[in-house]
Structure formats: C-alpha cells, structure tokens
Write an enzyme that holds these catalytic residues in place. Sequence first.
Site, short mmCIF file in Angstrom:
data_model
loop_
_atom_site.label_atom_id
_atom_site.label_comp_id
_atom_site.label_asym_id
_atom_site.label_seq_id
_atom_site.Cartn_x
_atom_site.Cartn_y
_atom_site.Cartn_z
N PRO A 277 46.38 50.34 -27.87
CA PRO A 277 46.19 51.45 -28.45
C PRO A 277 44.86 52.11 -28.86
O PRO A 277 44.28 51.37 -29.50
CB PRO A 277 47.27 51.76 -29.32
CG PRO A 277 48.48 50.68 -28.98
CD PRO A 277 47.67 49.66 -28.24
N CYS A 278 44.53 53.24 -28.48
CA CYS A 278 43.29 53.62 -28.88
C CYS A 278 42.87 54.80 -29.62
O CYS A 278 41.96 55.12 -30.22
CB CYS A 278 42.63 54.01 -27.39
SG CYS A 278 43.41 55.36 -26.61
N GLN A 279 44.40 55.12 -30.56
CA GLN A 279 44.22 56.29 -31.27
C GLN A 279 43.07 56.23 -32.31
O GLN A 279 42.43 57.19 -32.81
CB GLN A 279 45.56 56.61 -31.72
CG GLN A 279 46.47 57.17 -30.77
CD GLN A 279 47.22 56.23 -30.21
OE1 GLN A 279 46.92 54.97 -30.06
NE2 GLN A 279 48.64 56.63 -29.42
N PHE B 111 40.31 54.79 -32.32
CA PHE B 111 38.92 54.85 -32.07
C PHE B 111 38.82 56.15 -31.30
O PHE B 111 37.78 56.82 -31.16
CB PHE B 111 38.64 54.05 -31.05
CG PHE B 111 38.51 52.40 -31.46
CD1 PHE B 111 37.99 52.17 -32.41
CD2 PHE B 111 39.45 51.50 -30.93
CE1 PHE B 111 37.90 50.82 -33.00
CE2 PHE B 111 39.84 50.46 -31.35
CZ PHE B 111 39.10 50.04 -32.60
#
Length: 355
Positions: free
Chosen positions: A77-79, A81
């Site tokens: 999950p990239c939220q 960054f």
Amino acid sequence: MMKEITAVSLFTGAGGMDIGFERAGVKTVFANELMKEAAETYNANHPGNVMVNDDINNVIDKLEEFRGVDFVFGGPPCQGFSVAGKMDPDDERSKLIFTFLDVVEKVQPKAFVMENVKALGILEKWEPIRKKYLERAQSMGYSCIPIILNATEYGVSQKRERVFFIGIKGNGDPFFEYHMRDLIEQQKQKAPIVKELLQSLGRAGTEMNPDTCTAKITFATRPIMRKSPYAGMYFNGQGRPIDIDGYANTLPASMGGNKTPFIDEEYLYGEAESDWVVEYHKGLLDGTIIPEFKDAPNRLRRITINEAARIQSFPDNYVFCGNKGKIYTQIGNAVPCKLAEVVAKAVIKYMQTEM
C-alpha cells in the site's frame, strides 16, 4: 527444457501484477492479501489455492517453505507515500515496504520486484527512506535499483507513473541499471487512445458493459479553471473528465462514487462532433456560459467497472468479487497488468543473459 519460474506474491490485491508475471511465464506458488473481496477476486481467477487472506505479519513466519523461489513481487500500500495522501513516513502503511524486504530476507528469492508510487522513487522527502531501503537490500545481498515507468509507454491507456524497485541476488554487474532499462525500453509500445480502447465494449448499460456507477455529475458554481478542459475543477467531486482522444489520468482506488472519472458517451461513439466538456470549458473561458449548480447533460457519464478494468489492462473475462465500490477500489489499486508483464519479462531476460 527450462525449469518452472516460481514466485511469492505479496500485497496481491485483485492480482493485476500476478497476471503480468503469469504472462511472462511465472507461476505464483503463494499469494497474500488482506482485503477479503480482493482475495476472493484472486481465487475466482486463480483457482490454485495459493491465496492466504490474512495480515502479512501473521503469515511471514510460514514463508520459510518457499525459500529459494525465483521471485518475490508485490505492491505494498502506497498511501503513506502518495502525493495525494498525507505523505506521512510514520503511517503504518509506509512501513510495509520494509515488511516486503523481511519476506525477501526469509525467502531468499533470486530476484524481487516491488511496485510503488512515483513519489517514493524521486521525491527528496523520501530520500532517507529510499536510501534505507536500498541499503537494506544491499546488506541482504541484492543489488537494487528504482526505475520509474509511465504506463502509457507500455501499452496502457493511462497516465500512471510508478516506481519499480528491482533487486537481484548476488549480482555484481556494474551496468545493471543500464541493462535493465534497456531490456524494459525494448518493450515500449504506444498505448491506444481511450476512444479506441473502449469503443468495442459498447454503450454503458449494454450486455458487455453494464452501467455500474450512478453517481450524478454536477457543475461547480465556482469553477477552478486550467488551460486544459481536462485539468480544471469545474465539476463537483474529484472525478474528472477523461480526454478520450488521449489517455486517462491515474484511476484512483476511491472510484465508485463522485470520484469516478467520466466521459462524453456521444463523442465516444461518434454521434457528436466534439467533446461536450471542451465546448463547456471554452464557454466558461470566454464568458458565454455562466456557471450554475445543476446536473450535467446525460451524455456525460461515469466510467463503468468494465471500462476501468480495461484501462488497467485486465483481461475482459476477469471476474471481480464484492460490491461495486469494493470492485472499483480493487481496480484502482491494481498494478496495470501490461506494465507488470514488461518488468517481469525484462528481469527474467536479464537473469538468463547477464547472470
């Protein structure tokens, strides 16, 4: 006869990355995903019982048995960054890129591929995290490079830029990055424009393209204008119009309601000479149209699940599980299948020719 190429898939989601790796000849022997509906989607399309629907921290110790597979791949999950998010390094989700490396350390694959938002690959703000990540990979015996790719250059009709961290075990090649970029760029393929991509699905509400998003499209009474008719904010909600003569912006995981992008259906099917949005934008700019709060004309409509899946390069027969909102989320969260395929093919070729 070459032996089978095997992989452990992490943060698997609906399986977009897996499709790409499968097309490159890789067999997933273990997959892990936390979201129940995404795990169900994966099982519906990959009936091999390799999916474990659980928190990665609960399964990490069981991964010893996959020691020595060829690949570990996934998109944590990239939220944490994302430029669209709060960009908080202490966000729990930001730590998952290191959990990914914990698995790599346990499993000791020949190579790993980790996908994330472009910001992690270039922003100065993330430099310390990037450095820590690359140093950790190196200390584990992997030479690792981040490569940023734009999906439109590899057959995906979406301006989605992502970073891929590619790590190869015991690789002393001083030209690793040069070779890897070359192998990826050899596969460049211009994506079809959205109009060409979607036309054959047929109108929303027909058999191949059920109408799946009913969120109304309304005008903003105080529009924020930009030069491009596709960039301003003159509709309410975050769903923006798509330029069907070009490429869609990155499809967000928050689709399903008024954050779902929309298109001019009459223009898509050649019944209108021009995109309604372009004319409206022109009218706002030259003052011939006064903005008022009302519903947009019916010819403007949200993209359907099948259209969103096609823009992400999923196969048309891919089965998605869960309610509509959850399905839109799975599609928006996915790594475009074609982009994953390009990276997988490049890494496999590199290992076959340079190692």
